[in-house]
Design a protein around this motif. Structure first.
Motif, PDB file in Angstrom:
ATOM      1  N   ASN A  55      72.164  44.156  99.396  1.00 37.92           N
ATOM      2  CA  ASN A  55      71.163  43.583  98.506  1.00 37.92           C
ATOM      3  C   ASN A  55      71.393  42.079  98.473  1.00 37.92           C
ATOM      4  OD1 ASN A  55      69.290  42.950  96.491  1.00 37.92           O
ATOM      5  ND2 ASN A  55      69.707  44.860  95.372  1.00 37.92           N
ATOM      6  N   ARG A  56      70.363  41.317  98.753  1.00 45.16           N
ATOM      7  CA  ARG A  56      70.493  39.861  98.773  1.00 45.16           C
ATOM      8  C   ARG A  56      70.595  39.277  97.374  1.00 45.16           C
ATOM      9  NH1 ARG A  56      65.589  37.509 101.993  1.00 45.16           N
ATOM     10  NH2 ARG A  56      66.701  35.581 101.466  1.00 45.16           N
ATOM     11  N   TYR A  57      70.217  40.067  96.370  1.00 43.52           N
ATOM     12  CA  TYR A  57      70.151  39.562  95.014  1.00 43.52           C
ATOM     13  C   TYR A  57      70.885  40.498  94.050  1.00 43.52           C
ATOM     14  CZ  TYR A  57      66.258  37.091  97.212  1.00 43.52           C
ATOM     15  OH  TYR A  57      65.492  36.345  98.071  1.00 43.52           O
ATOM     16  N   ILE A  58      71.372  39.921  92.968  1.00 40.40           N
ATOM     17  CA  ILE A  58      71.807  40.733  91.839  1.00 40.40           C
ATOM     18  C   ILE A  58      70.548  41.105  91.067  1.00 40.40           C
ATOM     19  CG2 ILE A  58      73.232  40.878  89.764  1.00 40.40           C
ATOM     20  CD1 ILE A  58      74.835  40.564  92.363  1.00 40.40           C
ATOM     21  N   GLU A  59      70.263  42.384  90.970  1.00 42.52           N
ATOM     22  CA  GLU A  59      69.056  42.837  90.289  1.00 42.52           C
ATOM     23  C   GLU A  59      69.063  42.370  88.829  1.00 42.52           C
ATOM     24  OE1 GLU A  59      66.627  44.311  91.744  1.00 42.52           O
ATOM     25  OE2 GLU A  59      67.460  45.037  93.632  1.00 42.52           O
ATOM     26  N   ASN A  60      67.865  42.114  88.300  1.00 44.18           N
ATOM     27  CA  ASN A  60      67.747  41.579  86.938  1.00 44.18           C
ATOM     28  C   ASN A  60      68.476  42.435  85.916  1.00 44.18           C
ATOM     29  OD1 ASN A  60      66.254  39.343  87.683  1.00 44.18           O
ATOM     30  ND2 ASN A  60      64.282  40.385  87.421  1.00 44.18           N
ATOM     31  N   MET A  61      68.371  43.746  86.070  1.00 41.01           N
ATOM     32  CA  MET A  61      69.003  44.652  85.111  1.00 41.01           C
ATOM     33  C   MET A  61      70.507  44.425  85.048  1.00 41.01           C
ATOM     34  SD  MET A  61      69.154  48.808  85.339  1.00 41.01           S
ATOM     35  CE  MET A  61      70.309  49.734  84.333  1.00 41.01           C
ATOM     36  N   TYR A  62      71.119  44.281  86.214  1.00 41.46           N
ATOM     37  CA  TYR A  62      72.576  44.128  86.262  1.00 41.46           C
ATOM     38  C   TYR A  62      73.002  42.700  85.968  1.00 41.46           C
ATOM     39  CZ  TYR A  62      72.090  48.745  88.160  1.00 41.46           C
ATOM     40  OH  TYR A  62      71.757  50.068  88.306  1.00 41.46           O
ATOM     41  N   GLN A  63      72.114  41.752  86.231  1.00 34.58           N
ATOM     42  CA  GLN A  63      72.396  40.374  85.837  1.00 34.58           C
ATOM     43  C   GLN A  63      72.432  40.249  84.319  1.00 34.58           C
ATOM     44  OE1 GLN A  63      70.372  37.260  88.034  1.00 34.58           O
ATOM     45  NE2 GLN A  63      70.131  36.040  86.182  1.00 34.58           N
ATOM     46  N   ARG A  64      71.469  40.889  83.657  1.00 34.28           N
ATOM     47  CA  ARG A  64      71.457  40.869  82.188  1.00 34.28           C
ATOM     48  C   ARG A  64      72.670  41.610  81.628  1.00 34.28           C
ATOM     49  NH1 ARG A  64      65.892  41.977  83.007  1.00 34.28           N
ATOM     50  NH2 ARG A  64      66.299  44.187  82.559  1.00 34.28           N
ATOM     51  N   LEU A  65      73.030  42.716  82.253  1.00 31.05           N
ATOM     52  CA  LEU A  65      74.135  43.541  81.761  1.00 31.05           C
ATOM     53  C   LEU A  65      75.477  42.836  81.907  1.00 31.05           C
ATOM     54  CD1 LEU A  65      74.793  46.458  80.695  1.00 31.05           C
ATOM     55  CD2 LEU A  65      75.282  47.041  83.086  1.00 31.05           C
ATOM     56  N   THR A  66      75.715  42.231  83.072  1.00 30.19           N
ATOM     57  CA  THR A  66      77.037  41.687  83.387  1.00 30.19           C
ATOM     58  C   THR A  66      77.140  40.175  83.240  1.00 30.19           C
ATOM     59  OG1 THR A  66      76.538  41.339  85.743  1.00 30.19           O
ATOM     60  CG2 THR A  66      77.324  43.532  85.093  1.00 30.19           C
ATOM     61  N   GLY A  67      76.012  39.480  83.275  1.00 30.22           N
ATOM     62  CA  GLY A  67      76.047  38.025  83.296  1.00 30.22           C
ATOM     63  C   GLY A  67      76.341  37.455  84.679  1.00 30.22           C
ATOM     64  N   ILE A  68      76.452  38.321  85.671  1.00 24.79           N
ATOM     65  CA  ILE A  68      76.745  37.878  87.042  1.00 24.79           C
ATOM     66  C   ILE A  68      75.441  37.590  87.765  1.00 24.79           C
ATOM     67  CG2 ILE A  68      77.795  38.525  89.249  1.00 24.79           C
ATOM     68  CD1 ILE A  68      79.647  40.418  87.648  1.00 24.79           C
ATOM     69  N   THR A  69      75.342  36.406  88.348  1.00 30.26           N
ATOM     70  CA  THR A  69      74.128  35.994  89.051  1.00 30.26           C
ATOM     71  C   THR A  69      74.356  36.024  90.560  1.00 30.26           C
ATOM     72  OG1 THR A  69      74.740  33.654  89.109  1.00 30.26           O
ATOM     73  CG2 THR A  69      73.579  34.445  87.134  1.00 30.26           C
TER      74      THR A  69
END
Length: 220
Positions: A55-69
């Motif tokens: 996956n080229r991107y951190i999905e929005n759901m997991y970015q919101r959950l973890t704070g990892i971009t």
């Protein structure tokens, strides 16, 4: 003996990788761990981001959950290198090791992702995996909880202040380590839970409490 408490954060494999998702639907994007001495005191830590490969991107759901971009993992090691760094860190501890994670999910993730990406565990790494334990299961057994308890609920039950951000792998490992210390060293709390979940049966019957003959009642 030293105790390693580990936590992983993950991102989903992109939907276009249909066959890959059949093997493993998630990828590790952060490994966080702490090491405890025999008194269950934190004496060291490990943390690394991991760059996803499906996956080229951190999905929005997991970015919101973890704070990892996506930006935070762009120069991070890929799975095989990040995992190797983790095991190498454990090896530098130069002691007998037991590894603990909250639930069995993290170990299952490592095994599935290793299968997907062709990672071959060394003899030493296989030994570490043999001494990897599900602390959530131990907690539920010792406190006589009969359902899957979240880490936040378990911490709150024992008055343990949550440190840092939830779903940051290193902070989650630190918070799990605090709970491990309580469960392993404070028998009063464990005994209290056992007494609550398994109360002693009443010692007296109604017949012991009331003299039914005096009430003019008969039972035949």
């Amino acid at each position: 003996m030293k105790y390693v408490v580990v936590d992983l954060e993950m991102n989903s494999v992109a939907s276009n990788f249909i066959e890959e998702r059949k093997v493993c639907s998630m990828e590790i994007i952060q490994i966080g761990a702490v090491v405890l001495n025999e008194e269950y005191e934190i004496i060291g830590s490990f943390s690394t981001y991991v760059k996803p490969q499906y996956n080229r991107y951190i999905e929005n759901m997991y970015q919101r959950l973890t704070g990892i971009t996506t930006y935070m993992v762009k120069d991070a090691p890929v799975f095989k290198d990040g995992l190797k760094q983790f095991f190498s860190w454990i090896q530098t501890l130069n002691d007998e090791i037991e590894v603990y994670a909250w639930s069995e999910n993290d170990l299952c993730q490592i095994l599935r992702e290793a299968e997907l990406k062709g990672y071959e565990f060394s003899n030493y790494e296989n030994v570490i995996l043999d001494y990897w334990y599900d602390f959530q299961e131990e907690y539920e057994e010792k406190t006589q909880k009969h359902y899957k308890c979240s880490l936040v609920e378990a911490l709150s039950s024992h008055g343990i202040q949550l440190e840092g951000k939830l779903h940051d792998a290193l902070y989650d490992a630190k918070n799990t380590a605090k709970l491990l210390k309580v469960v392993r060293t404070d028998n009063r709390i464990v005994d209290c839970y056992k007494a609550y979940m398994n109360p002693e049966p009443a010692q007296n019957t109604l017949g012991d409490i009331f003299d039914f003959n005096k009430l003019g009642l008969s039972f035949s």
